[in-house]
Design an enzyme around this catalytic site. Structure first.
Site, short mmCIF file in Angstrom:
data_model
loop_
_atom_site.label_atom_id
_atom_site.label_comp_id
_atom_site.label_asym_id
_atom_site.label_seq_id
_atom_site.Cartn_x
_atom_site.Cartn_y
_atom_site.Cartn_z
N TYR A 172 69.11 87.80 -1.42
CA TYR A 172 68.21 86.90 -2.28
C TYR A 172 68.67 86.97 -3.77
O TYR A 172 69.47 87.70 -4.28
CB TYR A 172 66.90 87.14 -2.20
CG TYR A 172 66.41 86.91 -0.78
CD1 TYR A 172 66.82 85.64 0.04
CD2 TYR A 172 65.57 88.08 0.17
CE1 TYR A 172 66.30 85.71 1.27
CE2 TYR A 172 65.40 87.55 1.27
CZ TYR A 172 65.76 86.46 2.00
OH TYR A 172 65.50 86.43 3.39
N ARG A 220 62.43 96.21 -2.51
CA ARG A 220 63.29 96.03 -1.37
C ARG A 220 64.84 95.68 -1.60
O ARG A 220 65.09 94.77 -2.20
CB ARG A 220 62.79 95.01 -0.14
CG ARG A 220 63.43 95.03 1.14
CD ARG A 220 62.71 94.62 2.18
NE ARG A 220 63.22 95.67 3.37
CZ ARG A 220 63.02 95.12 4.65
NH1 ARG A 220 62.58 93.97 5.13
NH2 ARG A 220 63.24 96.06 5.80
N ARG A 319 59.18 95.47 14.14
CA ARG A 319 58.92 94.84 15.45
C ARG A 319 58.08 95.43 16.36
O ARG A 319 57.69 94.82 17.18
CB ARG A 319 60.44 94.63 15.94
CG ARG A 319 61.08 93.60 15.32
CD ARG A 319 62.56 93.19 15.81
NE ARG A 319 63.76 94.30 15.46
CZ ARG A 319 64.91 94.29 15.88
NH1 ARG A 319 65.35 93.54 16.76
NH2 ARG A 319 65.51 95.31 15.31
N CYS A 342 58.93 98.00 21.83
CA CYS A 342 59.54 96.75 21.50
C CYS A 342 61.09 97.14 22.08
O CYS A 342 61.74 98.10 22.27
CB CYS A 342 59.95 96.88 20.05
SG CYS A 342 61.08 95.67 19.45
N CYS A 345 64.42 92.20 21.69
CA CYS A 345 64.95 91.11 22.32
C CYS A 345 65.02 90.02 21.45
O CYS A 345 65.87 89.14 21.48
CB CYS A 345 64.22 90.52 23.59
SG CYS A 345 62.46 89.98 23.15
N CYS A 349 59.81 87.13 18.05
CA CYS A 349 59.76 87.27 16.54
C CYS A 349 60.81 86.45 15.90
O CYS A 349 60.31 85.19 15.51
CB CYS A 349 59.70 88.75 16.24
SG CYS A 349 61.19 89.78 16.95
#
Length: 363
Positions: A172, A220, A319, A342, A345, A349
């Site tokens: 970003y 982040r 997840r 989870c 897969c 999501c």
């Protein structure tokens, strides 16, 4: 007593104490309505708080209308959003879960056909995912964006959030300035590492000035772009130290990649578990502020080992808690056999996210 004493130990960052070391990292839900957080967001985050998670980082909040890659996106650029933030924070805080949100400008990873505005970036290097050639930002536009981050952070504070996470990873805009892959400038924002860091440092300082000393500010970040011409861990270790030296960064949430290597961020089921925790561990060796880790950490045993081994201070189980929001409570109470695990897969999501429709889980 819990079988996971390290995972369920508290962590204090500035003036905020997380009740445990599990967090949900920012992830797009497509729940937004009219560019604002919705009732569905409130129920979604309240469910995770009730499930016992220590910290939630709400999905990206766009600081600029130039940053509009998908229709169902939350914007933090008007005061109208403050009441929506209060709605979410009021729902989450009774469970002692701490609430953050990501501030976001994705630079060249956007569509002008959606925003009806020019795509912006550090240089005129197109996104590998989108393909539009962006406008190279001039210094006046850069300062306008810096202030947009500051104003958005203040709205989060007024909305009752405990802190903010500036998204400076995943390719970003702050990373577009950092990386030689996307920054070809020759002015004070390009060339040397100090110059390439300038944009992110100005954002950090503006956000701190706007929100004051009683608000947590984190980043982040991608420790490595995994692109030959990009920025890599050895240079990023210098960046992390530089950010810490500002005195205005309270934690570092370490991930990897840019859009050219985006599959690494949400790896599918065939990928080995915890593939990039070692990078967070490397970052912990050079800074004295808390370091978070993420990517394919799906069970409490693995998370406990990461904290016990001092590889990181917080563990994203994003997840995993989409699949089972009660995972933290079940782990703490010794009900591990009841956890719905989870299986990575990515269908409910990330698969639905790619289709611009609200996320769910096949489990």
């Amino acid at each position: 007593m819990t079988a996971f004493p390290n995972l369920f130990s508290p962590l204090t960052i500035r003036n905020v104490t997380m009740p445990n070391r599990i967090f949900s990292s920012g992830h797009l839900t497509h729940f937004a309505e009219n560019s604002l957080p919705s009732d569905r967001h409130t129920h979604y985050y309240e469910t995770r708080a009730r499930g016992g998670i220590g910290m939630i980082c709400m999905e990206v909040q766009s600081v600029s209308r130039h940053c509009w890659p998908v229709p169902n996106l939350c914007f933090a650029d008007t005061d109208e959003v403050i009441e929506r933030y209060k709605m979410i924070s009021d729902a989450v805080h009774p469970y002692d879960t701490k609430l953050f949100a990501q501030l976001w400008h994705n630079g060249h990873h956007t569509h002008s056909r959606i925003s009806q505005l020019p795509v912006q970036s550090a240089s005129s290097v197109p996104s590998p995912a989108i393909g539009e050639v962006p406008k190279e930002l001039d210094e006046e536009e850069i300062q306008e964006i810096v202030q947009q981050y500051a104003h958005a952070a203040l709205r989060l504070k007024k909305g009752g959030f405990d802190g903010v996470e500036i998204h400076a990873g995943h390719g970003y805009l702050p990373q577009q300035f950092l990386s030689p892959y996307s920054n070809r400038r020759t002015d004070k924002y390009g060339g040397s590492l100090e110059n390439r860091m300038r944009f992110s440092v100005e954002i950090i300082e503006a956000v701190r000035e706007a929100t004051g000393e009683d608000f947590v500010v984190g980043l982040r970040t991608s420790a490595d772009e995994i692109v030959e011409s990009g920025i890599h861990l050895p240079e990023m270790l210098e960046v992390y130290q530089g950010w810490e030296e500002t005195g205005n960064v309270d934690f570092l949430n370490v991930t990897v990649s840019t859009y050219k290597t985006g599959v690494m961020v949400i790896p599918p089921m065939g990928t080995p578990p915890r593939p990039f925790v070692w990078m967070a561990a490397e970052v912990k060796q050079v800074v004295d502020i808390p370091v978070f880790t993420a990517i394919k950490i799906t069970d409490p045993q693995t998370a406990e080992e990461i904290i016990a081994n001092d590889e990181a201070d917080m563990v994203a189980m994003t997840r995993a808690t989409i699949c089972d929001p009660e995972l933290p409570n079940k782990a703490k109470e010794g009900r591990e056999d009841e956890i719905r695990l989870c299986m990575n897969c990515n269908e409910g999501c990330w698969g639905r996210c790619e289709q611009f429709i609200p996320i769910t889980c096949v489990q």
